[in-house]
Write an enzyme that holds these catalytic residues in place. Structure first.
Site, short mmCIF file in Angstrom:
data_model
loop_
_atom_site.label_atom_id
_atom_site.label_comp_id
_atom_site.label_asym_id
_atom_site.label_seq_id
_atom_site.Cartn_x
_atom_site.Cartn_y
_atom_site.Cartn_z
NE ARG A 29 -6.59 2.35 -9.78
CZ ARG A 29 -5.50 2.14 -9.86
NH1 ARG A 29 -4.53 0.89 -8.71
NH2 ARG A 29 -4.67 2.85 -10.43
CB CYS A 57 -5.59 7.02 -9.65
SG CYS A 57 -7.37 6.65 -10.61
#
Lengths: 285, 150
Positions: free
Chosen positions: A246, A241
């Protein structure tokens, strides 16, 4: 009420946590984006481990040494055989990131509380504003890091050149290169925008329900197997990410909820790739 | 007026000194107390907030800040979710120490404020830039308000 949709020993419901939070061999760990949330109110028995100020080296961009990790665990009352259950804000991004870091350091029993802080709050369960509980020191023998779940930039470059599977879990506008950073996070940008050529875009948030819990196995299979065309067996899949948090969420979903053999998190992510000199980048704008 | 503003200025200097004497845990506790104490947004601003006015887009959690200059003094009003106590605490700290200062005094607050308060050590590097953006945003609004008046 529990809304756990997947029967997995690695994803436990808020009900389970409520029943087992006092167990001797269980330690509940809160990991948040907002460092003060824990202090404002936390599950009574939970300790706080922050991915940035606790798990990362403060000088070099890297995680702690294995010895410092062992000291951290011991200080939180965690031993090698303790079952550690992570939860946090933002649909468990940071909880999954801490989970990944614990796996990196070879901790055996790591679980995630489905839905995190949001589900606990929606359940109407108690948050206490009290000092962090002081548990008897754990006994922790440091292990060498398990690099089978962590990708570094040179490996990503080779992986990319070989045309192997990669998932970019950022928002579509970050992926296409329209945005240089995550929406509303301009502070974590890079000098170039776009994505690693060959990476498919499957935003991490597609894996979660509105209440923060993870979607059902059938729904996850539809997204990752049918739509993204990923295969459970075979070549390593790399997820990334912006700073690797994430993508820890997607890494957890693929590896532990869908049972993929080989998934690595590239924690250097876009803040490394988008600043590297000479690496290939693809844009769709 | 001159005495009053210099007293307010001392408030920020006093706060830096206090933070310097605290360990990391107590610095965070103090920031949380500031978060607790952020006054509610005055009634007259609520409709404008609900219309989405003055939202700070640097922050993921909804943050609304009004910076005004009246009678040569800066006034700051803000509304921040309790789910973001770090941002809420920092804005409350700024509102508490900067309100009542002359615009030039607010504009003179250095971007090193977070380091001077020891918050870099307490919160980690990645969390700093969002807070810097808030200080920058407040100063920008003061600059605009002064520009409009002048």
């Amino acid at each position: 009420m529990s809304t756990t949709s997947i029967e997995s020993e690695l994803l436990v419901s808020t009900d389970w946590v409520d029943e087992h939070r006092n167990d001797d061999n269980v330690r509940i760990v809160e990991s948040d984006e907002d460092l003060l949330l824990y202090q404002q109110g936390h599950i009574r028995e939970a300790v706080k481990i922050d991915w940035q100020t606790d798990l990362q080296d403060q000088t070099i961009r890297d995680y702690l040494s294995k010895d410092r990790f062992a000291q951290l665990c011991a200080s939180k009352g965690i031993s090698n055989d303790t079952t550690v259950v992570f939860y946090g804000d933002k649909n468990n991004w940071w909880a999954c990131h801490a989970f990944w870091a614990f796996k990196l350091f070879g901790h055996d029993h790591c679980w995630i509380m489905d839905g995190g802080r949001r589900r606990w709050e929606l359940d109407g369960r108690e948050f206490v504003r009290e000092p962090e509980p002081d548990y008897p020191r754990g006994t922790y023998a440091a292990k060498d890091p398990d690099l089978s779940i962590r990708a570094f930039r040179d490996e990503v470059l080779q992986h990319q050149a070989a045309g192997k599977s990669m998932i970019d879990v950022r928002s579509p506008s970050e992926y296409t290169g329209e945005l240089l950073h995550m929406e509303d996070y301009p502070q974590e940008g890079a000098l170039r925008a776009g994505h690693i050529p060959g990476a498919a875009n499957v935003p991490w948030s597609r894996a979660v329900n509105d209440d923060g819990t993870v979607k059902s196995e059938a729904e996850l299979e539809q997204i990752y197997l049918n739509e993204a065309g990923l295969k459970r067996e075979g070549d390593t899949i790399i997820v990334y990410c912006r700073i690797g948090e994430r993508s820890s969420h997607t890494w957890f979903v693929l590896k532990y909820l869908l049972g993929f053999d080989n998934v690595k998190n590239y924690d250097g992510s876009w803040t490394e790739w988008g600043n590297l000199v000479g690496v290939p980048i693809e844009k769709n704008v | 007026m001159i005495n009053q503003t210099s007293n307010r200025k001392n408030k920020l200097e006093e706060l830096k000194r206090e933070f310097g004497e605290l360990d990391v845990r107590d610095r965070l506790e103090t920031l949380l107390e500031f978060s607790d104490e952020l006054p509610d947004l005055p009634e007259s601003y609520r409709a404008r907030r609900d219309a989405g006015e003055n939202r700070v887009h640097e922050c993921q959690t909804p943050v609304y800040i009004w910076v005004e200059v009246a009678d040569g003094q800066v006034e700051i009003y803000a509304d921040v979710s309790r789910d973001a106590p770090t941002v809420r605490g920092f804005i409350s700290l700024l509102a508490n120490t900067l309100c009542g200062l002359a615009p030039a005094e607010v504009l003179a607050v250095k971007p090193t404020l977070l380091t001077e308060l020891g918050l870099v050590e307490a919160l980690g590097m990645v969390r700093m830039r969002g807070l810097h953006a808030i200080l920058h945003r407040i100063k920008l609004k003061v600059q605009r308000a002064v520009g409009e008046v002048g």
